[in-house]
Write a protein that holds these residues in place. Structure first.
Motif, PDB file in Angstrom:
ATOM      1  N   GLU A 109      59.649 -24.306  -3.305  1.00 21.33           N
ATOM      2  CA  GLU A 109      59.561 -23.559  -2.039  1.00 21.33           C
ATOM      3  C   GLU A 109      59.602 -24.479  -0.826  1.00 21.33           C
ATOM      4  N   LEU A 110      60.227 -23.976   0.200  1.00 19.67           N
ATOM      5  CA  LEU A 110      60.277 -24.652   1.500  1.00 19.67           C
ATOM      6  C   LEU A 110      59.940 -23.586   2.527  1.00 19.67           C
ATOM      7  N   SER A 111      59.001 -23.888   3.421  1.00 16.44           N
ATOM      8  CA  SER A 111      58.651 -22.890   4.441  1.00 16.44           C
ATOM      9  C   SER A 111      59.247 -23.298   5.784  1.00 16.44           C
ATOM     10  N   ASN A 112      59.180 -22.396   6.735  1.00 16.51           N
ATOM     11  CA  ASN A 112      59.806 -22.701   8.039  1.00 16.51           C
ATOM     12  C   ASN A 112      58.811 -23.274   9.041  1.00 16.51           C
ATOM     13  N   ALA A 133      68.962 -30.019  -1.642  1.00 17.82           N
ATOM     14  CA  ALA A 133      68.364 -31.082  -2.459  1.00 17.82           C
ATOM     15  C   ALA A 133      66.851 -30.911  -2.587  1.00 17.82           C
ATOM     16  N   ARG A 134      66.224 -30.291  -1.575  1.00 19.36           N
ATOM     17  CA  ARG A 134      64.782 -30.048  -1.645  1.00 19.36           C
ATOM     18  C   ARG A 134      64.468 -28.882  -2.577  1.00 19.36           C
ATOM     19  N   LEU A 135      65.333 -27.856  -2.540  1.00 18.18           N
ATOM     20  CA  LEU A 135      65.047 -26.639  -3.307  1.00 18.18           C
ATOM     21  C   LEU A 135      65.485 -26.731  -4.768  1.00 18.18           C
ATOM     22  N   PHE A 147      49.967 -33.643 -11.096  1.00 18.73           N
ATOM     23  CA  PHE A 147      50.160 -32.204 -10.852  1.00 18.73           C
ATOM     24  C   PHE A 147      48.810 -31.538 -10.628  1.00 18.73           C
ATOM     25  N   TYR A 148      48.752 -30.653  -9.644  1.00 23.08           N
ATOM     26  CA  TYR A 148      47.573 -29.790  -9.493  1.00 23.08           C
ATOM     27  C   TYR A 148      47.949 -28.524  -8.748  1.00 23.08           C
ATOM     28  N   PRO A 149      47.274 -27.423  -9.083  1.00 24.88           N
ATOM     29  CA  PRO A 149      47.497 -26.183  -8.345  1.00 24.88           C
ATOM     30  C   PRO A 149      46.521 -26.088  -7.187  1.00 24.88           C
ATOM     31  N   ASN A 151      45.126 -23.525  -3.514  1.00 26.73           N
ATOM     32  CA  ASN A 151      45.126 -22.339  -2.654  1.00 26.73           C
ATOM     33  C   ASN A 151      44.875 -22.743  -1.216  1.00 26.73           C
ATOM     34  N   LYS A 152      45.189 -21.830  -0.308  1.00 24.11           N
ATOM     35  CA  LYS A 152      44.701 -21.928   1.066  1.00 24.11           C
ATOM     36  C   LYS A 152      43.587 -20.882   1.180  1.00 24.11           C
ATOM     37  N   LYS A 153      42.474 -21.293   1.738  1.00 22.26           N
ATOM     38  CA  LYS A 153      41.254 -20.466   1.759  1.00 22.26           C
ATOM     39  C   LYS A 153      41.432 -19.127   2.480  1.00 22.26           C
ATOM     40  N   LEU A 171      49.088 -27.070  12.586  1.00 20.24           N
ATOM     41  CA  LEU A 171      48.324 -27.725  11.514  1.00 20.24           C
ATOM     42  C   LEU A 171      49.260 -28.333  10.461  1.00 20.24           C
ATOM     43  N   MET A 172      50.312 -27.607  10.134  1.00 17.89           N
ATOM     44  CA  MET A 172      51.250 -28.120   9.129  1.00 17.89           C
ATOM     45  C   MET A 172      52.009 -29.336   9.654  1.00 17.89           C
ATOM     46  N   HIS A 173      52.151 -29.409  10.968  1.00 18.52           N
ATOM     47  CA  HIS A 173      52.823 -30.583  11.553  1.00 18.52           C
ATOM     48  C   HIS A 173      52.009 -31.840  11.257  1.00 18.52           C
ATOM     49  N   SER A 174      50.710 -31.726  11.469  1.00 18.47           N
ATOM     50  CA  SER A 174      49.826 -32.868  11.207  1.00 18.47           C
ATOM     51  C   SER A 174      49.826 -33.205   9.710  1.00 18.47           C
ATOM     52  N   HIS A 175      49.858 -32.181   8.855  1.00 20.64           N
ATOM     53  CA  HIS A 175      49.969 -32.389   7.399  1.00 20.64           C
ATOM     54  C   HIS A 175      51.232 -33.189   7.072  1.00 20.64           C
ATOM     55  N   GLY A 176      52.326 -32.770   7.677  1.00 14.02           N
ATOM     56  CA  GLY A 176      53.613 -33.437   7.424  1.00 14.02           C
ATOM     57  C   GLY A 176      53.611 -34.894   7.877  1.00 14.02           C
ATOM     58  N   ILE A 178      51.059 -36.983   7.936  1.00  8.63           N
ATOM     59  CA  ILE A 178      50.363 -37.803   6.933  1.00  8.63           C
ATOM     60  C   ILE A 178      51.291 -38.031   5.743  1.00  8.63           C
ATOM     61  N   GLY A 179      51.924 -36.948   5.307  1.00 13.76           N
ATOM     62  CA  GLY A 179      52.844 -37.054   4.160  1.00 13.76           C
ATOM     63  C   GLY A 179      53.953 -38.060   4.415  1.00 13.76           C
ATOM     64  N   ARG A 180      54.463 -38.049   5.645  1.00 16.41           N
ATOM     65  CA  ARG A 180      55.586 -38.944   5.964  1.00 16.41           C
ATOM     66  C   ARG A 180      55.207 -40.420   5.863  1.00 16.41           C
ATOM     67  N   LYS A 187      56.904 -38.918  -3.947  1.00 19.51           N
ATOM     68  CA  LYS A 187      57.806 -37.779  -3.727  1.00 19.51           C
ATOM     69  C   LYS A 187      57.048 -36.517  -4.107  1.00 19.51           C
ATOM     70  N   GLN A 188      57.051 -35.522  -3.215  1.00 21.07           N
ATOM     71  CA  GLN A 188      56.320 -34.288  -3.503  1.00 21.07           C
ATOM     72  C   GLN A 188      57.284 -33.149  -3.758  1.00 21.07           C
ATOM     73  N   ILE A 189      56.925 -32.291  -4.723  1.00 22.47           N
ATOM     74  CA  ILE A 189      57.644 -31.027  -4.908  1.00 22.47           C
ATOM     75  C   ILE A 189      56.597 -29.927  -4.804  1.00 22.47           C
ATOM     76  N   VAL A 225      44.257 -29.063   7.448  1.00 22.39           N
ATOM     77  CA  VAL A 225      44.861 -28.126   6.490  1.00 22.39           C
ATOM     78  C   VAL A 225      44.158 -28.233   5.133  1.00 22.39           C
ATOM     79  N   SER A 226      43.883 -29.453   4.705  1.00 26.27           N
ATOM     80  CA  SER A 226      43.201 -29.641   3.423  1.00 26.27           C
ATOM     81  C   SER A 226      41.686 -29.581   3.574  1.00 26.27           C
ATOM     82  N   ALA A 227      41.158 -30.232   4.625  1.00 28.38           N
ATOM     83  CA  ALA A 227      39.704 -30.321   4.788  1.00 28.38           C
ATOM     84  C   ALA A 227      39.081 -28.927   4.941  1.00 28.38           C
TER      85      ALA A 227
HETATM   86  C1  VOV Z   1      54.191 -36.748  -0.009  1.00 29.17           C
HETATM   87  C2  VOV Z   1      54.211 -36.375   1.219  1.00 29.17           C
HETATM   88  C3  VOV Z   1      54.202 -34.995   1.773  1.00 29.17           C
HETATM   89  C4  VOV Z   1      54.991 -34.585   2.841  1.00 29.17           C
HETATM   90  C5  VOV Z   1      55.991 -35.427   3.616  1.00 29.17           C
HETATM   91  C6  VOV Z   1      54.688 -33.200   3.082  1.00 29.17           C
HETATM   92  C7  VOV Z   1      55.259 -32.448   4.118  1.00 29.17           C
HETATM   93  C8  VOV Z   1      55.150 -31.067   4.154  1.00 29.17           C
HETATM   94  C9  VOV Z   1      55.833 -30.225   5.136  1.00 29.17           C
HETATM   95  C10 VOV Z   1      56.719 -30.749   6.260  1.00 29.17           C
HETATM   96  C11 VOV Z   1      55.533 -28.917   4.829  1.00 29.17           C
HETATM   97  C12 VOV Z   1      56.010 -27.661   5.584  1.00 29.17           C
HETATM   98  C13 VOV Z   1      57.422 -27.312   5.230  1.00 29.17           C
HETATM   99  C14 VOV Z   1      57.599 -27.109   3.743  1.00 29.17           C
HETATM  100  O1  VOV Z   1      58.098 -28.065   3.100  1.00 29.17           O
HETATM  101  O2  VOV Z   1      57.245 -26.063   3.235  1.00 29.17           O
HETATM  102  C15 VOV Z   1      54.678 -28.943   3.662  1.00 29.17           C
HETATM  103  C16 VOV Z   1      54.215 -27.803   3.010  1.00 29.17           C
HETATM  104  C17 VOV Z   1      53.213 -27.844   2.048  1.00 29.17           C
HETATM  105  N1  VOV Z   1      52.585 -28.972   1.537  1.00 29.17           N
HETATM  106 FE1  VOV Z   1      53.065 -30.876   1.958  1.00 29.17          FE
HETATM  107  N2  VOV Z   1      53.722 -32.765   2.169  1.00 29.17           N
HETATM  108  C18 VOV Z   1      53.390 -33.839   1.368  1.00 29.17           C
HETATM  109  C19 VOV Z   1      52.429 -33.880   0.353  1.00 29.17           C
HETATM  110  C20 VOV Z   1      51.621 -32.778   0.069  1.00 29.17           C
HETATM  111  C21 VOV Z   1      50.438 -32.825  -0.752  1.00 29.17           C
HETATM  112  C22 VOV Z   1      49.846 -34.060  -1.383  1.00 29.17           C
HETATM  113  C23 VOV Z   1      49.933 -31.552  -0.828  1.00 29.17           C
HETATM  114  C24 VOV Z   1      48.643 -31.131  -1.507  1.00 29.17           C
HETATM  115  C25 VOV Z   1      47.545 -30.986  -0.452  1.00 29.17           C
HETATM  116  C26 VOV Z   1      46.365 -31.877  -0.652  1.00 29.17           C
HETATM  117  O3  VOV Z   1      45.524 -31.955   0.287  1.00 29.17           O
HETATM  118  O4  VOV Z   1      46.190 -32.477  -1.726  1.00 29.17           O
HETATM  119  C27 VOV Z   1      50.823 -30.714  -0.100  1.00 29.17           C
HETATM  120  C28 VOV Z   1      50.681 -29.330  -0.011  1.00 29.17           C
HETATM  121  C29 VOV Z   1      51.599 -28.554   0.679  1.00 29.17           C
HETATM  122  C30 VOV Z   1      51.630 -27.119   0.597  1.00 29.17           C
HETATM  123  C31 VOV Z   1      50.704 -26.274  -0.262  1.00 29.17           C
HETATM  124  C32 VOV Z   1      52.631 -26.676   1.445  1.00 29.17           C
HETATM  125  C33 VOV Z   1      53.015 -25.219   1.721  1.00 29.17           C
HETATM  126  C34 VOV Z   1      52.038 -24.713   2.745  1.00 29.17           C
HETATM  127  C35 VOV Z   1      52.288 -23.348   3.290  1.00 29.17           C
HETATM  128  O5  VOV Z   1      51.291 -22.782   3.808  1.00 29.17           O
HETATM  129  O6  VOV Z   1      53.400 -22.825   3.195  1.00 29.17           O
HETATM  130  N3  VOV Z   1      51.806 -31.478   0.471  1.00 29.17           N
HETATM  131  N4  VOV Z   1      54.433 -30.251   3.305  1.00 29.17           N
END
Ligand code: VOV
Length: 252
Positions: A109-112, A133-135, A147-149, A151-153, A171-176, A178-180, A187-189, A225-227
């Motif tokens: 899944e990829l969200s907007n 390539a992402r999907l 791997f782990y499953p 939820n969002k609270k 909030l998702m911007h800040s998540h992204g 950190i991921g970057r 690599k995350q799926i 987002v996680s905290a």
């Molecule tokens: C490895 C790095 C990494 C990167 C770059 C990254 C970036 C991004 C972007 C830009 C986006 C939004 C667009 C999309 O792609 O959907 C997401 C989306 C998402 N993510 Fe993420 N995430 C990462 C990594 C990453 C981790 C390690 C986790 C687990 C959280 C943790 O605390 O253990 C996670 C979770 C998620 C989830 C559940 C979603 C969907 C949320 C929703 O509500 O729809 N994610 N994520």
């Protein structure tokens, strides 16, 4: 009604965790074990052509700890194709020496939230090679998987689904961000599983250095987002199995 994020979906995913029945495996004679390994080999041989035909991707990792002994991860075009795979595995002789440990059904899944890339102009997003390539990702042959499953609270004070779109996007911007910081290391799926399995998403991470899983997941715990909103299921971590190392693991 609150605005739902738009999602794009790609391949269906099955994480199929199995444990080895070492008692049965050691009690089998050499010929029975040879037949089991031959059928396992034939089963795995079918993965390559599927990937070449761009109809899916497959991989297998050992799992460290007692939750399972190995996981087969399959990405395919349909739930039927995933179903056929698990049934095919159950029919091979090797499966008689395994028990089911856990499984997870979801869809890549990829969200907007991160608007760039996900087309909102009516054009087929699959025509964008980055989105495609992402999907429909070819699973990397990275040394380690995590791997782990999750939820969002949805609690009265902290309910992700009651936040407006702008807030969630912020909030998702800040998540992204950190991921970057882990680009090239992890690599995350992300696969959605609302309506498919017991949690809302499956998180599959791949890395050459397993320590990067801990660093990333820990750092994300401090992000809102996680905290505030993250809830997590069991974690599985393991090591890549090639056909050779799988046989080595089974050698007595
Ligand atoms: C490895 C790095 C990494 C990167 C770059 C990254 C970036 C991004 C972007 C830009 C986006 C939004 C667009 C999309 O792609 O959907 C997401 C989306 C998402 N993510 Fe993420 N995430 C990462 C990594 C990453 C981790 C390690 C986790 C687990 C959280 C943790 O605390 O253990 C996670 C979770 C998620 C989830 C559940 C979603 C969907 C949320 C929703 O509500 O729809 N994610 N994520």
């Amino acid at each position: 009604m609150n605005e739902a994020a738009l999602t794009l979906e790609g391949w269906y995913a099955l994480h199929d965790f199995r444990s080895l029945d070492w008692t049965a495996w050691t009690a089998a004679d050499d010929e029975e074990r040879a037949v089991a390994l031959e059928e396992l080999h034939a089963f795995m041989q079918e993965w390559g052509p599927v990937e070449e035909a761009k109809e899916g991707s497959s991989t297998v990792y050992s799992i460290v700890g007692q939750k399972a002994d190995f996981v087969m991860m399959f990405l395919r075009e349909s739930l039927e194709a995933l179903n056929a795979l698990e049934t095919a595995f159950n029919k091979i002789a090797f499966a008689q020496y395994t028990t089911k440990a856990y499984s997870y059904v979801s869809i890549v899944e990829l969200s907007n939230y991160a608007a760039g890339g996900t087309a909102g102009d009516g054009s087929d997003p699959m025509l964008n090679p980055h989105v495609a390539a992402r999907l429909k990702p070819i699973l990397p042959q990275a040394k380690h998987i995590c791997f782990y499953p999750m939820n969002k609270k949805r609690e009265l004070a902290d309910n992700w689904y009651m936040l407006d779109m702008d807030k969630r996007r912020e909030l998702m911007h800040s998540h992204g961000l950190i991921g970057r910081g882990y680009a090239g290391k992890v690599k995350q799926i992300i696969s959605g599983s609302v309506g498919f399995d017991d949690w809302e998403w499956g998180v599959t991470l791949f890395a050459e250095d397993a320590l990067q899983f801990k660093k990333l997941v820990y750092e994300m715990r401090f992000d809102e987002v996680s905290a505030r909103y993250g809830e997590f299921g069991p974690f599985y971590v393991g090591n890549l199995l090639t056909e050779e190392s799988f046989e080595e693991m089974l050698k007595l």
